[in-house]
Design a protein around this motif. Structure first.
Motif, PDB file in Angstrom:
ATOM      1  N   LEU A  98      66.936  19.754   2.755  1.00 30.33           N
ATOM      2  CA  LEU A  98      68.019  19.206   2.653  1.00 30.33           C
ATOM      3  C   LEU A  98      67.242  17.189   3.517  1.00 30.33           C
ATOM      4  O   LEU A  98      67.617  17.499   4.485  1.00 30.33           O
ATOM      5  CB  LEU A  98      69.343  19.001   3.522  1.00 30.33           C
ATOM      6  N   PRO A  99      66.314  16.763   2.578  1.00 29.26           N
ATOM      7  CA  PRO A  99      65.482  15.544   3.514  1.00 29.26           C
ATOM      8  C   PRO A  99      66.693  14.726   3.808  1.00 29.26           C
ATOM      9  O   PRO A  99      66.508  13.865   4.588  1.00 29.26           O
ATOM     10  CB  PRO A  99      64.478  15.469   2.056  1.00 29.26           C
ATOM     11  N   ALA A 100      67.720  13.937   2.622  1.00 29.85           N
ATOM     12  CA  ALA A 100      68.264  12.904   2.737  1.00 29.85           C
ATOM     13  C   ALA A 100      69.388  13.048   3.672  1.00 29.85           C
ATOM     14  O   ALA A 100      70.007  12.720   4.587  1.00 29.85           O
ATOM     15  CB  ALA A 100      69.256  13.025   1.259  1.00 29.85           C
ATOM     16  N   TYR A 101      69.896  14.333   3.373  1.00 29.87           N
ATOM     17  CA  TYR A 101      71.025  15.071   4.955  1.00 29.87           C
ATOM     18  C   TYR A 101      69.652  14.680   6.028  1.00 29.87           C
ATOM     19  O   TYR A 101      70.523  14.163   7.229  1.00 29.87           O
ATOM     20  CB  TYR A 101      71.229  16.480   4.775  1.00 29.87           C
ATOM     21  N   ARG A 102      69.631  14.706   6.345  1.00 32.73           N
ATOM     22  CA  ARG A 102      68.076  14.791   7.914  1.00 32.73           C
ATOM     23  C   ARG A 102      68.108  14.259   8.109  1.00 32.73           C
ATOM     24  O   ARG A 102      68.422  12.977   9.006  1.00 32.73           O
ATOM     25  CB  ARG A 102      66.840  15.851   7.596  1.00 32.73           C
ATOM     26  N   ALA A 103      67.466  12.101   6.264  1.00 35.92           N
ATOM     27  CA  ALA A 103      67.390  11.088   7.014  1.00 35.92           C
ATOM     28  C   ALA A 103      69.167  10.499   7.368  1.00 35.92           C
ATOM     29  O   ALA A 103      68.760   9.680   8.418  1.00 35.92           O
ATOM     30  CB  ALA A 103      66.630  10.799   6.158  1.00 35.92           C
ATOM     31  N   ASN A 104      69.410  10.912   6.980  1.00 32.38           N
ATOM     32  CA  ASN A 104      70.985  10.053   7.521  1.00 32.38           C
ATOM     33  C   ASN A 104      71.408  10.782   8.690  1.00 32.38           C
ATOM     34  O   ASN A 104      71.519   9.877   9.660  1.00 32.38           O
ATOM     35  CB  ASN A 104      72.665  10.963   6.496  1.00 32.38           C
ATOM     36  N   LEU A 105      70.755  11.968   8.957  1.00 36.13           N
ATOM     37  CA  LEU A 105      70.986  12.759  10.738  1.00 36.13           C
ATOM     38  C   LEU A 105      70.226  11.599  11.872  1.00 36.13           C
ATOM     39  O   LEU A 105      70.728  11.242  12.822  1.00 36.13           O
ATOM     40  CB  LEU A 105      70.712  14.128  10.580  1.00 36.13           C
ATOM     41  N   GLU A 106      69.394  11.302  11.023  1.00 34.50           N
ATOM     42  CA  GLU A 106      68.312  10.244  11.860  1.00 34.50           C
ATOM     43  C   GLU A 106      68.517   8.427  11.731  1.00 34.50           C
ATOM     44  O   GLU A 106      68.534   8.327  13.000  1.00 34.50           O
ATOM     45  CB  GLU A 106      67.027  10.608  11.595  1.00 34.50           C
ATOM     46  N   SER A 107      68.967   8.894  10.521  1.00 37.57           N
ATOM     47  CA  SER A 107      70.051   6.946  11.328  1.00 37.57           C
ATOM     48  C   SER A 107      71.123   6.906  12.106  1.00 37.57           C
ATOM     49  O   SER A 107      70.820   5.900  12.552  1.00 37.57           O
ATOM     50  CB  SER A 107      69.647   6.575   9.545  1.00 37.57           C
ATOM     51  N   LEU A 108      71.576   8.028  12.389  1.00 35.91           N
ATOM     52  CA  LEU A 108      73.120   8.321  13.142  1.00 35.91           C
ATOM     53  C   LEU A 108      72.930   7.850  14.135  1.00 35.91           C
ATOM     54  O   LEU A 108      73.655   7.324  14.888  1.00 35.91           O
ATOM     55  CB  LEU A 108      74.336   8.771  12.417  1.00 35.91           C
ATOM     56  N   ALA A 109      71.329   8.612  14.255  1.00 34.24           N
ATOM     57  CA  ALA A 109      71.444   8.985  16.324  1.00 34.24           C
ATOM     58  C   ALA A 109      71.242   8.089  16.138  1.00 34.24           C
ATOM     59  O   ALA A 109      71.443   7.289  17.366  1.00 34.24           O
ATOM     60  CB  ALA A 109      70.142  10.221  16.175  1.00 34.24           C
ATOM     61  N   ARG A 110      70.215   7.428  15.639  1.00 37.53           N
ATOM     62  CA  ARG A 110      69.633   5.419  16.323  1.00 37.53           C
ATOM     63  C   ARG A 110      70.781   4.821  16.795  1.00 37.53           C
ATOM     64  O   ARG A 110      70.510   4.615  17.328  1.00 37.53           O
ATOM     65  CB  ARG A 110      68.698   5.390  15.309  1.00 37.53           C
ATOM     66  N   ARG A 111      71.581   4.301  15.660  1.00 41.84           N
ATOM     67  CA  ARG A 111      72.490   3.809  15.982  1.00 41.84           C
ATOM     68  C   ARG A 111      73.773   4.412  16.916  1.00 41.84           C
ATOM     69  O   ARG A 111      74.191   3.536  17.416  1.00 41.84           O
ATOM     70  CB  ARG A 111      73.600   3.433  14.597  1.00 41.84           C
ATOM     71  N   ALA A 112      73.699   5.520  17.356  1.00 39.38           N
ATOM     72  CA  ALA A 112      74.759   5.385  17.770  1.00 39.38           C
ATOM     73  C   ALA A 112      74.319   5.958  19.151  1.00 39.38           C
ATOM     74  O   ALA A 112      75.331   6.300  20.172  1.00 39.38           O
ATOM     75  CB  ALA A 112      75.535   7.491  18.141  1.00 39.38           C
ATOM     76  N   VAL A 113      73.513   6.229  19.900  1.00 41.72           N
ATOM     77  CA  VAL A 113      72.776   6.611  21.000  1.00 41.72           C
ATOM     78  C   VAL A 113      72.323   4.775  21.822  1.00 41.72           C
ATOM     79  O   VAL A 113      71.758   4.327  21.256  1.00 41.72           O
ATOM     80  CB  VAL A 113      71.538   7.283  21.382  1.00 41.72           C
ATOM     81  N   PRO A 114      72.460   5.219  22.827  1.00 38.65           N
ATOM     82  CA  PRO A 114      72.433   3.880  23.938  1.00 38.65           C
ATOM     83  C   PRO A 114      71.001   3.447  23.648  1.00 38.65           C
ATOM     84  O   PRO A 114      70.011   4.668  23.596  1.00 38.65           O
ATOM     85  CB  PRO A 114      73.125   3.222  25.397  1.00 38.65           C
ATOM     86  N   PRO A 115      70.728   2.333  23.871  1.00 41.19           N
ATOM     87  CA  PRO A 115      68.861   2.097  24.121  1.00 41.19           C
ATOM     88  C   PRO A 115      68.509   3.231  24.927  1.00 41.19           C
ATOM     89  O   PRO A 115      68.611   3.429  25.890  1.00 41.19           O
ATOM     90  CB  PRO A 115      68.577   0.656  24.851  1.00 41.19           C
ATOM     91  N   GLY A 116      66.762   3.970  25.416  1.00 44.32           N
ATOM     92  CA  GLY A 116      66.704   4.533  26.087  1.00 44.32           C
ATOM     93  C   GLY A 116      66.767   5.965  25.976  1.00 44.32           C
ATOM     94  O   GLY A 116      65.866   6.720  26.712  1.00 44.32           O
ATOM     95  N   THR A 117      67.549   6.309  24.380  1.00 43.71           N
ATOM     96  CA  THR A 117      67.552   7.953  24.557  1.00 43.71           C
ATOM     97  C   THR A 117      66.988   7.914  23.878  1.00 43.71           C
ATOM     98  O   THR A 117      66.811   7.685  22.507  1.00 43.71           O
ATOM     99  CB  THR A 117      69.166   8.081  24.391  1.00 43.71           C
ATOM    100  N   ALA A 118      66.194   8.513  23.780  1.00 45.89           N
ATOM    101  CA  ALA A 118      65.340   9.781  22.383  1.00 45.89           C
ATOM    102  C   ALA A 118      66.819  11.000  22.029  1.00 45.89           C
ATOM    103  O   ALA A 118      66.655  12.128  22.473  1.00 45.89           O
ATOM    104  CB  ALA A 118      64.475  10.641  22.942  1.00 45.89           C
ATOM    105  N   VAL A 119      66.252  11.379  20.874  1.00 48.62           N
ATOM    106  CA  VAL A 119      67.186  12.470  20.508  1.00 48.62           C
ATOM    107  C   VAL A 119      66.424  13.336  19.044  1.00 48.62           C
ATOM    108  O   VAL A 119      65.860  12.639  18.320  1.00 48.62           O
ATOM    109  CB  VAL A 119      68.384  11.769  18.978  1.00 48.62           C
ATOM    110  N   GLY A 120      66.386  14.460  19.683  1.00 48.15           N
ATOM    111  CA  GLY A 120      65.168  15.658  18.949  1.00 48.15           C
ATOM    112  C   GLY A 120      66.629  16.477  18.179  1.00 48.15           C
ATOM    113  O   GLY A 120      67.428  16.480  18.315  1.00 48.15           O
ATOM    114  N   ILE A 121      65.848  16.333  16.798  1.00 46.52           N
ATOM    115  CA  ILE A 121      67.063  16.843  15.683  1.00 46.52           C
ATOM    116  C   ILE A 121      66.356  17.484  14.939  1.00 46.52           C
ATOM    117  O   ILE A 121      65.565  17.548  14.660  1.00 46.52           O
ATOM    118  CB  ILE A 121      67.579  15.684  14.614  1.00 46.52           C
ATOM    119  N   VAL A 122      67.341  19.455  14.998  1.00 46.24           N
ATOM    120  CA  VAL A 122      67.011  20.248  14.754  1.00 46.24           C
ATOM    121  C   VAL A 122      67.780  20.691  14.241  1.00 46.24           C
ATOM    122  O   VAL A 122      68.421  20.777  14.269  1.00 46.24           O
ATOM    123  CB  VAL A 122      66.171  21.386  16.738  1.00 46.24           C
TER     124      VAL A 122
END
Length: 182
Positions: A16-40
């Motif tokens: 589900l590549p579009a679903y993954r891209a959406n999760l990555e986009s949401l993660a970038r907007r949801a976390v404070p600067p300096g927070t890295a999110v590993g999506i698995v």
């Protein structure tokens, strides 16, 4: 120092590549600067071919496999130095088991969303992807002790799966269903 959050999705993100891209986009907007999110995602092949996760979770066996992957993911995240684990599924699979297995915080979609909404607004309503999901959320709300904070659980008609969210349905149609349920 950069904070690191391990986000465990309940989908095979390779399928589900579009679903993954959406999760990555949401993660970038949801976390404070300096927070890295590993999506698995789940291990490829966990679900039978073409079966959406929302459908797979109806099977006690697949639910067990998914819960096991959540726990193993939490253990791996802690070993790799992540600061927290986020479970991206409103069924909260493996939540209690993962919390028992690691010392880092383990957060879940259902629990955090409902408790956050209750803290801010006093109550909330939920929209389920299908009838089975709605029934599961009712049971989970009772188990988590948050039923009193739910003004209702509403089911999308017709149901929506992760495949629909990955581009199988036009965005306007999904929004129409959500608005109708709301």
């Amino acid at each position: 120092m950069t904070a690191r959050v391990w986000h465990q999705s309940m989908t095979d993100l390779t399928a589900l590549p579009a679903y993954r891209a959406n999760l990555e986009s949401l993660a970038r907007r949801a976390v404070p600067p300096g927070t890295a999110v590993g999506i698995v995602g789940m291990v490829a092949g966990t679900y039978p071919p073409g079966v959406a996760p929302i459908i797979a979770l109806r099977s006690p066996w697949l639910h067990h496999l998914l819960s096991t992957q959540i726990v193993l993911g939490a253990i791996r995240a802690e070993a790799e130095g992540f600061d927290a684990v986020s479970i991206g599924c409103f069924f909260d699979p493996g939540l209690r088991e993962a919390r028992a297995a690691v010392a880092i915080p383990v957060l879940s979609a259902f629990e955090e969303s409902v408790r956050g909404a209750m803290a801010r607004f006093g109550s909330c309503a939920l929209i389920a992807l299908d009838a089975n999901h709605g029934e599961f959320l009712e049971r989970l709300a009772r188990e988590e002790g948050v039923s009193h904070g739910l003004s209702g659980i509403y089911v999308l008609e017709p149901e929506v799966t992760e495949h629909d969210l990955d581009g199988g349905l036009p965005r306007d149609e999904i929004l129409r269903r959500v608005e109708a349920a709301a």
